[in-house]
Design an enzyme around this catalytic site. Structure first.
Site, PDB file in Angstrom:
ATOM      1  N   ARG A   1      22.561 -18.885  -5.186  1.00 41.58           N
ATOM      2  CA  ARG A   1      22.712 -19.747  -6.362  1.00 41.58           C
ATOM      3  C   ARG A   1      24.197 -19.878  -6.745  1.00 41.58           C
ATOM      4  O   ARG A   1      24.879 -18.863  -6.919  1.00 41.58           O
ATOM      5  CB  ARG A   1      21.923 -19.134  -7.519  1.00 41.58           C
TER       6      ARG A   1
ATOM      7  N   ILE B   1      18.099 -12.794 -13.798  1.00 42.16           N
ATOM      8  CA  ILE B   1      19.088 -13.233 -12.797  1.00 42.16           C
ATOM      9  C   ILE B   1      18.679 -14.575 -12.198  1.00 42.16           C
ATOM     10  O   ILE B   1      19.526 -15.404 -11.861  1.00 42.16           O
ATOM     11  CB  ILE B   1      19.278 -12.132 -11.722  1.00 42.16           C
TER      12      ILE B   1
ATOM     13  N   GLU C   1      -3.700   4.710 -16.050  1.00 44.79           N
ATOM     14  CA  GLU C   1      -3.629   6.113 -15.585  1.00 44.79           C
ATOM     15  C   GLU C   1      -2.780   6.972 -16.532  1.00 44.79           C
ATOM     16  O   GLU C   1      -2.067   7.878 -16.107  1.00 44.79           O
ATOM     17  CB  GLU C   1      -3.172   6.189 -14.121  1.00 44.79           C
ATOM     18  N   GLY C   2      -2.886   6.666 -17.814  1.00 45.14           N
ATOM     19  CA  GLY C   2      -2.155   7.411 -18.849  1.00 45.14           C
ATOM     20  C   GLY C   2      -0.925   6.649 -19.283  1.00 45.14           C
ATOM     21  O   GLY C   2      -0.043   6.385 -18.458  1.00 45.14           O
TER      22      GLY C   2
END
Ligand code: CAA
Length: 387
Positions: A268, A337, A363-364
């Site tokens: 870019r 970005i 999972e927590g």
């Protein structure tokens, strides 16, 4: 302690990387749109030994160690995070749990079909009113002769609709706290066991997340996993392993976001030069790479401790906590970005950003991981030391 991979671990990593990038990655964006469960790909993964990675060879598994497993899982997550969560729950919380706590008959009956990918595994502990606090679950399993009768509803169950085998927890003694919870293996199609609503989710769209409903579901006594009252410990032990898997998913997705950001920044051009020439973006990329590496080392540290048979509960929580928070920062930066293009579905970063969001939750939650870590630091057995 420095970490060095063995030749075998490097070989597994290379094999899974080739497969994941050739087979899973090209269709990941489309799977996100169609929400189609990756059944065919899971079958191919089973042929490579990825659906019973840590299952001993005598039960049809690959008999690999945890380090090899996380290497494989991060490669799968790099290519398709929705496929990775199915692989993770199936391997860490289902296969490993049956291997560790199942009796010989249960291992013989379930491990081979799971390892061969003929059957997908799910784990059901969470309920509508019991998430971070699973001891307060209200599903019950009442003994009736040589059967248990299960009643209750489980929520947010990964692969709930597609699983052939589900490990569930339920109260066998309502007068007790965690010691009143037991674990069971329930097969798809058992009368009284049905799949409820499927969640519409922000990310991981090709992995189904459902309610499971138990309405006078009768299962034989032989389907009790471990002893009555063992269910909470079984679940906590399984989640310790599962949490290393979430760290691996986080590292894989974060690396994918970094790689996409690096190549975009080189291509870019703005203000007459590639945007990679601007210090502001270079520093962002440097921070992303550094954080990923830190998470990877925590993941390897926890996996290594597990493989050596050492206690690893705290380290698994540290790896899960840091890696899941890291991937949220890294995917957000990766999207930034990409500028306006990052917000479109033309580029992969918006999917990575959405997929990563749940990693600090399932999972927590991060908050639960901090509870686990603090409990260890303040417990009697903690010895602070410099390594
Ligand atoms: N390994 C073995 N035993 C453990 C353990 C572990 N990691 N953690 C706790 N235990 C034992 C304790 O030693 C204690 O046993 P004793 O009474 O014999 O000493 C018992 O379990 C109870 O421990 P606590 O009193 O500490 O339990 P608690 O009620 O305070 O809860 C908690 C502790 C860490 C907060 C726990 O409830 C927890 O992890 N909560 C989060 C639940 C969670 O992760 N849910 C995710 C659902 S699964 C999912 O998301 C899968 C998916 O589909 C992707």
């Amino acid at each position: 302690m420095s970490f060095r991979l063995t030749d075998e671990q490097l070989m597994i990593q290379a094999m899974v990387r080739d497969f994941a990038r050739e087979v899973l990655h090209p269709s990941a964006m489309e799977r996100d749109r169609s929400k189609e469960f990756p059944r065919e790909n899971l079958g191919k993964m089973a042929e490579l030994g990825l659906m019973g990675m840590m299952v001993p060879p005598e039960y049809g598994g690959a008999g690999a160690d945890t380090v090899s497993y996380v290497l494989a899982l991060q490669e799968v997550a790099y290519a398709c995070a929705a496929t990775a969560v199915v692989m993770s729950v199936h391997n860490s919380i289902v296969c490993e749990t049956i291997d560790r706590f199942g009796n010989e008959d249960q291992k013989q009956a379930h491990l081979k079909p799971l390892a061969e990918g003929r059957v997908i595994g799910a784990f059901a502990m969470t309920e509508p009113q019991a998430g971070s606090d699973p001891v307060s679950q209200s599903t019950v399993a009442e003994r009736d002769g040589d059967h248990y009768i299960i009643n209750g509803t489980k929520r947010f169950i990964t692969s709930g609709k597609n699983a052939g085998v589900t490990i569930i927890t339920a109260k066998t003694d309502r007068t007790k706290r965690h010691k009143g919870i037991s674990a069971f293996i329930v097969r798809k199609g058992t009368p009284g066991f049905s799949v409820g609503r499927t969640e519409e989710k922000m990310g991981l769209c090709a992995s189904d997340t459902t309610d499971l409903i138990f309405d006078d579901c009768r299962i034989p006594l032989e389907d009790l996993l471990g002893q009555e009252g063992d269910g909470f410990k079984i679940a906590m032990t399984s989640l310790d392993s599962g949490r290393i898997g979430i760290a691996a998913q986080s590292v894989g997705v974060a690396q994918a976001a970094l790689d996409a950001a690096v190549s975009y920044a080189k291509e870019r051009e703005q203000f007459g030069q590639p945007i990679s020439k601007f210090q502001g973006l270079r520093w962002m990329l440097a921070d992303m790479a550094t954080e990923i590496e830190a998470a990877r080392q925590l993941m390897f540290f926890a996996a290594g401790k597990k493989d050596r048979g050492e206690s690893y509960t705290m380290e698994a929580s540290m790896a899960k906590l840091f890696a899941s928070e890291m991937v949220n920062r890294v995917t957000a930066k990766g999207l930034q970005i990409h500028g306006g293009y990052g917000y479109t579905k033309e580029y992969p970063v918006e999917r990575l950003y959405r997929d990563a969001r749940v990693f600090t939750i399932y999972e927590g939650t991060s908050e639960i991981q901090r509870v686990v870590i603090a409990n260890h630091l303040l417990g009697d057995r903690y010895v602070g030391t410099l390594r």
